[in-house]
Design an enzyme around this catalytic site. Structure first.
Site, PDB file in Angstrom:
ATOM      1  N   HIS A  63       0.866  -1.181   0.000  1.00  0.00           N
ATOM      2  CA  HIS A  63       0.000   0.000   0.000  1.00  0.00           C
ATOM      3  C   HIS A  63       0.906   1.236   0.000  1.00  0.00           C
ATOM      4  O   HIS A  63       1.393   1.668   1.043  1.00  0.00           O
ATOM      5  CB  HIS A  63      -0.912  -0.012   1.221  1.00  0.00           C
ATOM      6  CG  HIS A  63      -2.104   0.872   1.069  1.00  0.00           C
ATOM      7  ND1 HIS A  63      -2.127   1.971   0.238  1.00  0.00           N
ATOM      8  CD2 HIS A  63      -3.346   0.812   1.636  1.00  0.00           C
ATOM      9  CE1 HIS A  63      -3.318   2.562   0.315  1.00  0.00           C
ATOM     10  NE2 HIS A  63      -4.070   1.873   1.147  1.00  0.00           N
ATOM     11  N   TYR A  94      -0.966   7.129   3.338  1.00  0.00           N
ATOM     12  CA  TYR A  94      -0.424   6.248   4.381  1.00  0.00           C
ATOM     13  C   TYR A  94       1.108   6.301   4.345  1.00  0.00           C
ATOM     14  O   TYR A  94       1.696   7.074   3.588  1.00  0.00           O
ATOM     15  CB  TYR A  94      -1.008   4.842   4.229  1.00  0.00           C
ATOM     16  CG  TYR A  94      -2.521   4.874   4.333  1.00  0.00           C
ATOM     17  CD1 TYR A  94      -3.144   5.251   5.529  1.00  0.00           C
ATOM     18  CD2 TYR A  94      -3.334   4.602   3.230  1.00  0.00           C
ATOM     19  CE1 TYR A  94      -4.525   5.333   5.628  1.00  0.00           C
ATOM     20  CE2 TYR A  94      -4.725   4.688   3.328  1.00  0.00           C
ATOM     21  CZ  TYR A  94      -5.308   5.054   4.528  1.00  0.00           C
ATOM     22  OH  TYR A  94      -6.678   5.157   4.630  1.00  0.00           O
TER      23      TYR A  94
HETATM   24  C1  FMN Z   1     -15.016   0.854   1.871  1.00  0.00           C
HETATM   25  C2  FMN Z   1     -13.733   1.179   1.139  1.00  0.00           C
HETATM   26  C3  FMN Z   1     -12.538   0.738   1.662  1.00  0.00           C
HETATM   27  C4  FMN Z   1     -11.338   0.994   0.987  1.00  0.00           C
HETATM   28  N1  FMN Z   1     -10.173   0.486   1.497  1.00  0.00           N
HETATM   29  C5  FMN Z   1      -9.037   0.564   0.771  1.00  0.00           C
HETATM   30  C6  FMN Z   1      -7.872  -0.140   1.178  1.00  0.00           C
HETATM   31  O1  FMN Z   1      -7.853  -0.881   2.175  1.00  0.00           O
HETATM   32  N2  FMN Z   1      -6.761   0.022   0.413  1.00  0.00           N
HETATM   33  C7  FMN Z   1      -6.739   0.811  -0.720  1.00  0.00           C
HETATM   34  O2  FMN Z   1      -5.703   0.908  -1.384  1.00  0.00           O
HETATM   35  N3  FMN Z   1      -7.845   1.462  -1.126  1.00  0.00           N
HETATM   36  C8  FMN Z   1      -9.000   1.329  -0.441  1.00  0.00           C
HETATM   37  N4  FMN Z   1     -10.141   1.918  -0.914  1.00  0.00           N
HETATM   38  C9  FMN Z   1     -10.136   2.636  -2.204  1.00  0.00           C
HETATM   39  C10 FMN Z   1     -10.579   1.695  -3.322  1.00  0.00           C
HETATM   40  O3  FMN Z   1      -9.648   0.631  -3.520  1.00  0.00           O
HETATM   41  C11 FMN Z   1     -10.707   2.445  -4.668  1.00  0.00           C
HETATM   42  O4  FMN Z   1      -9.498   3.056  -4.994  1.00  0.00           O
HETATM   43  C12 FMN Z   1     -11.821   3.491  -4.652  1.00  0.00           C
HETATM   44  O5  FMN Z   1     -13.005   2.953  -4.099  1.00  0.00           O
HETATM   45  C13 FMN Z   1     -12.146   3.966  -6.070  1.00  0.00           C
HETATM   46  O6  FMN Z   1     -12.398   2.874  -6.927  1.00  0.00           O
HETATM   47  P1  FMN Z   1     -13.892   2.521  -7.438  1.00  0.00           P
HETATM   48  O7  FMN Z   1     -14.355   3.746  -8.192  1.00  0.00           O
HETATM   49  O8  FMN Z   1     -13.698   1.328  -8.337  1.00  0.00           O
HETATM   50  O9  FMN Z   1     -14.736   2.241  -6.246  1.00  0.00           O
HETATM   51  C14 FMN Z   1     -11.351   1.714  -0.233  1.00  0.00           C
HETATM   52  C15 FMN Z   1     -12.574   2.167  -0.745  1.00  0.00           C
HETATM   53  C16 FMN Z   1     -13.754   1.891  -0.087  1.00  0.00           C
HETATM   54  C17 FMN Z   1     -15.065   2.347  -0.699  1.00  0.00           C
END
Ligand code: FMN
Length: 364
Positions: A181, A186
């Site tokens: 990550h 972070y």
């Molecule tokens: C509930 C939630 C938890 C997330 N936790 C992480 C995580 O643990 N690590 C990470 O790199 N991104 C995390 N993200 C970001 C997502 O991986 C992603 O980048 C973001 O939702 C945008 O992508 P999408 O439009 O496909 O949803 C999280 C997003 C959401 C909604």
């Protein structure tokens, strides 16, 4: 497979290192704040990931590499024997369903809510610079991350070693690989960017110095588990967690070139503002694509058409989807058949029971 499916590169196989992905639809990492005592994955975690085994590749939620690297309630870790055992049940279940799964390993740096909630020692960061605009609703109250302290130079090798050990644990737990990550404010992202790093030693100042920790950790992990089992997620311009830098384009071109030298499997890029505009702040992602010769995973706000376009134009090899995987365990099949997507319930996204976690139905 229909002709329409066969001609869509999103559903074509892809060789990622030694594993073959049956399609290019990747499940993006998502923390869900669910685990048992000792931050061990639950039986419902096993079910949740197994239900999504048809993804080309699952990348798990961020999993803390150490007690110090925790920041959010109930994120399952990868630093104790019980946690390794808990994750082994997850990887076994996914493999039994012919799936593939990497774990995202995580040190939150200055973004620690649990340190504030439980009065733990201050979280560690490149510099003692708090994230002024952050707060989250936890247990019914709004909580701010705890004030961080700057890591001593002598502590940095220990951080590299924690990442390396977590990666070794990941293989022991049966994962096909590890994603670092390096995004979203972070620890690794914070070291790289000017807005969070005011150090004057070998880990601050120049681009080479600020990128040093990310690159040292990548090298240590790649050496531990194999280059082709190592990927990294970056977010050059995403302002999440008050992440900012004066020199995003130059910085991430340097990082992409150096990661290319390390010959790791993939670069996973959060394009634009996470969960917001993909084109703001402006950034030329094609430069990263040309500097990093391995696999490029595009991420953030994709739908099947945009994903298809990115692959057809050569802008990406694979595309990750986060939120759409929450309520659609059979997302790949729904994309293939053009079926409607279920909406996620925001109330059950973070924390809680199996409701809104392992109980979303498949259509197919
Ligand atoms: C509930 C939630 C938890 C997330 N936790 C992480 C995580 O643990 N690590 C990470 O790199 N991104 C995390 N993200 C970001 C997502 O991986 C992603 O980048 C973001 O939702 C945008 O992508 P999408 O439009 O496909 O949803 C999280 C997003 C959401 C909604």
């Amino acid at each position: 497979m229909t002709d329409a499916e066969a001609s869509n590169p999103l559903f074509s196989p892809y060789q990622l290192g030694e594993i073959v992905l049956p399609n290019r639809v990747i499940m993006a990492p998502m923390t869900r704040w669910r685990s048992g005592p000792g931050f061990v994955p639950l039986a419902s975690t096993v079910e949740y990931y197994a239900q999504r085994a048809s993804a080309g590749l699952i990348i798990t939620e961020g999993s803390p590499i150490s007690e110090q690297g925790r920041g959010y309630p109930d994120a399952p870790g990868i630093y104790t024997r019980d946690q390794i055992k808990g994750w082994k049940a997850v990887t076994d279940a996914v493999h039994q369903k012919d799936g593939r799964i990497f774990i995202q390993i995580w040190h939150v740096g200055r973004i620690s809510y649990v340190a504030r909630l439980h009065d733990l020692p201050p979280p560690v960061a490149p510099s003692a610079i708090p994230a002024p605009n952050q707060q989250m609703k936890i247990g019914g109250q709004m909580v701010r991350p705890a004030e961080p302290r700057a890591l001593e130079l002598t502590e940095i090798p220990g951080i590299v070693d924690d990442f390396r050990r977590a990666a070794a644990h990941a293989l022991e737990a049966g994962f096909d690989g590890v994603e670092l990550h390096g995004a979203n404010g972070y620890l690794l992202d914070a070291f790289a960017k000017t807005g969070m790093n005011a150090r004057t030693d070998a880990y601050g100042g120049s681009i080479a110095n600020r990128s040093r920790l990310m690159l040292e950790v990548t090298e240590a992990v790649a050496t531990e588990v194999g280059r082709m089992r190592t990927g990294i997620r970056i977010a050059p311009v995403n302002p999440t967690n008050d992440s900012s830098t004066d020199d995003a384009q130059e910085l991430f071109e340097y990082i992409a070139a150096k990661l290319n030298d390390l010959q790791i499997a993939y670069l996973h890029v959060v394009e634009g503002t996470s969960m917001g505009d993909r084109n703001t702040p402006p950034f030329d992602y094609s430069r990263l694509r040309s500097l990093f010769k391995g696999t490029y995973i595009g991420s953030n706000g994709y739908d099947p058409e945009l994903a298809r376009h990115a692959i057809e134009t050569g802008n990406a090899d694979l595309i990750s989807f986060a939120r759409s995987f929450v309520a659609n365990p059979d997302l790949v099949e729904r994309f293939k058949r053009g079926l409607p997507l279920a909406k996620l319930d925001p109330e059950t996204l973070l924390g809680g029971s199996d409701a809104g976690y392992s109980d979303y139905p498949t259509l197919t």
